[in-house]
Every structure is written in structure tokens, then in C-alpha cells.
Design a protein around this motif. Structure first.
Motif, PDB file in Angstrom:
ATOM      1  N   ASN A 162       0.818  -1.214   0.000  1.00 36.52           N
ATOM      2  CA  ASN A 162       0.000   0.000   0.000  1.00 36.52           C
ATOM      3  C   ASN A 162       0.849   1.261   0.000  1.00 36.52           C
ATOM      4  O   ASN A 162       0.408   2.299  -0.455  1.00 36.52           O
ATOM      5  N   TYR A 163       2.059   1.127   0.540  1.00 41.80           N
ATOM      6  CA  TYR A 163       2.902   2.311   0.763  1.00 41.80           C
ATOM      7  C   TYR A 163       4.345   1.842   0.774  1.00 41.80           C
ATOM      8  O   TYR A 163       4.681   0.848   1.416  1.00 41.80           O
ATOM      9  N   VAL A 164       5.202   2.572   0.042  1.00 39.93           N
ATOM     10  CA  VAL A 164       6.629   2.259   0.030  1.00 39.93           C
ATOM     11  C   VAL A 164       7.393   3.561   0.161  1.00 39.93           C
ATOM     12  O   VAL A 164       7.101   4.540  -0.534  1.00 39.93           O
ATOM     13  N   GLU A 165       8.376   3.537   1.049  1.00 39.54           N
ATOM     14  CA  GLU A 165       9.207   4.710   1.297  1.00 39.54           C
ATOM     15  C   GLU A 165      10.670   4.268   1.215  1.00 39.54           C
ATOM     16  O   GLU A 165      11.038   3.224   1.729  1.00 39.54           O
ATOM     17  N   ARG A 166      11.505   5.070   0.525  1.00 42.39           N
ATOM     18  CA  ARG A 166      12.941   4.807   0.453  1.00 42.39           C
ATOM     19  C   ARG A 166      13.665   6.108   0.749  1.00 42.39           C
ATOM     20  O   ARG A 166      13.342   7.152   0.174  1.00 42.39           O
TER      21      ARG A 166
END
Length: 181
Positions: A162-166
Motif C-alpha cells: 500500500n505504501y513504500v518509502e525509500r
């Protein structure tokens, strides 16, 4: 003169018939009732019926196998984080899904020492997954998900992304469903 009158009345009769037919079909669809949810006893009975089918038997054998138990344990490890929609730290281990998978776009990730399929669904013609294509093996990412599932076809639990952060930057956030809650 009679031919002219018939020529004017005939289209009027045809159009009137179509209007009444369309009106009746709209009423019929609105009269259909929405099926009520099954009770716990009905769900249990339905599950028992399914477990007696060839697919149900195959699934129960898979659940009891060492591979199935491993997948179920891995899924259980992150179930609390999934239900709380908490951040999970992951490392990208592969940019492709296992051969023969039909999950759409996704990557393989490792969360707390276990491997998972991180699936995002089918790619549309838009650029929804454009930033996800920039992921590389060994990238550390933060993910959020709403569900984890499994299937005998796959040796890993399937996490819906649902959500990806890098690097503290959001690279993917699932768009909310249209017309839903």
C-alpha cells in the motif's frame, strides 16, 4: 393520407415500447435483494464443504507440509504489523517475482529475516509504478500493507503493498478506491 398516418404512428409505437421495456428492466434490477452476509455457522459449514473438494484437500495437505507451515509461520510473524498498518523495514532481495507467478508487478523482500512477495497488482497503462521501477537489490525500504496472504502455488507469503518509502521519500502510495470506503 393513410400511409402518412401509419408512417407517423409506427415510430411512435416502437419508441413507446422501448421506453416501457427500459423502465421495466430498471425496476427489476432494483427489486433484486442484496444477499445478506453468512452467519458464523453458515461460514463454517461452507468451509467444511470446500475442504471436501479436491482443491480443499490439496490446500489442507499443503498447510500440513513443511513448506506450507513455513509460509504460515512467516505470515503470522507480520500479522500484527499488518493489522496495525505499521511501518515494516524491508530489504529488496529480487526485482522479479518467482517464475510462473500471476500477481502482476512486484518484488521480493526480506522482513525480519523472512522472504516475502511484495505485490502491487496489475500494471495499468499509467505511470503508477514508475518510481517502484527505480528500486534496486539491497535497497532498504519502509512498507505498509493492509493484507498478507498465501497460496500453495507460492513458497512465500504475499504482502499487498500500500505504501513504500525509500530514504525518507514516498515512492509509492496506493490510490484510494473510487466509490468505496
Amino acid at each position: 393520407m393513410k400511409k402518412v398516418i401509419y408512417a407517423l404512428i409506427l415510430p411512435l409505437v416502437v419508441v413507446s415500447g422501448l421506453v416501457f421495456a427500459i423502465g421495466d428492466s430498471k425496476n427489476e434490477t432494483s427489486k433484486k435483494s442484496i444477499p445478506k452476509p453468512l452467519s458464523a455457522a453458515e461460514m463454517k459449514a461452507e468451509r467444511k464443504r470446500w475442504e471436501a473438494t479436491p482443491d480443499g484437500i490439496k490446500f489442507k495437505k499443503w498447510e500440513a507440509s513443511p513448506e506450507g507451515k513455513k509460509v504460515l509461520v512467516s505470515a503470522a510473524k507480520i500479522s500484527n504489523q499488518i493489522s496495525a498498518s505499521a511501518n515494516m523495514e524491508a530489504v529488496v532481495t529480487s526485482l522479479s517475482l518467482p517464475p510462473g507467478s500471476r500477481l502482476g508487478f512486484g518484488v521480493m523482500v526480506r522482513i525480519n529475516g523472512d522472504d516475502y512477495i511484495l505485490s502491487f497488482g496489475l500494471e495499468n497503462s499509467g505511470n503508477e509504478f514508475q518510481q517502484l521501477h527505480s528500486l534496486k537489490v539491497n535497497d532498504k525500504i519502509i512498507i505498509k500493507s493492509h493484507s498478507v496472504s498465501y497460496a500453495p502455488k507460492y513458497s512465500y507469503p504475499i504482502v499487498s503493498g500500500n505504501y513504500v518509502e525509500r530514504d525518507s521519500k514516498i515512492i509509492y502510495k496506493r490510490a484510494p478506491r473510487k466509490g468505496g470506503c
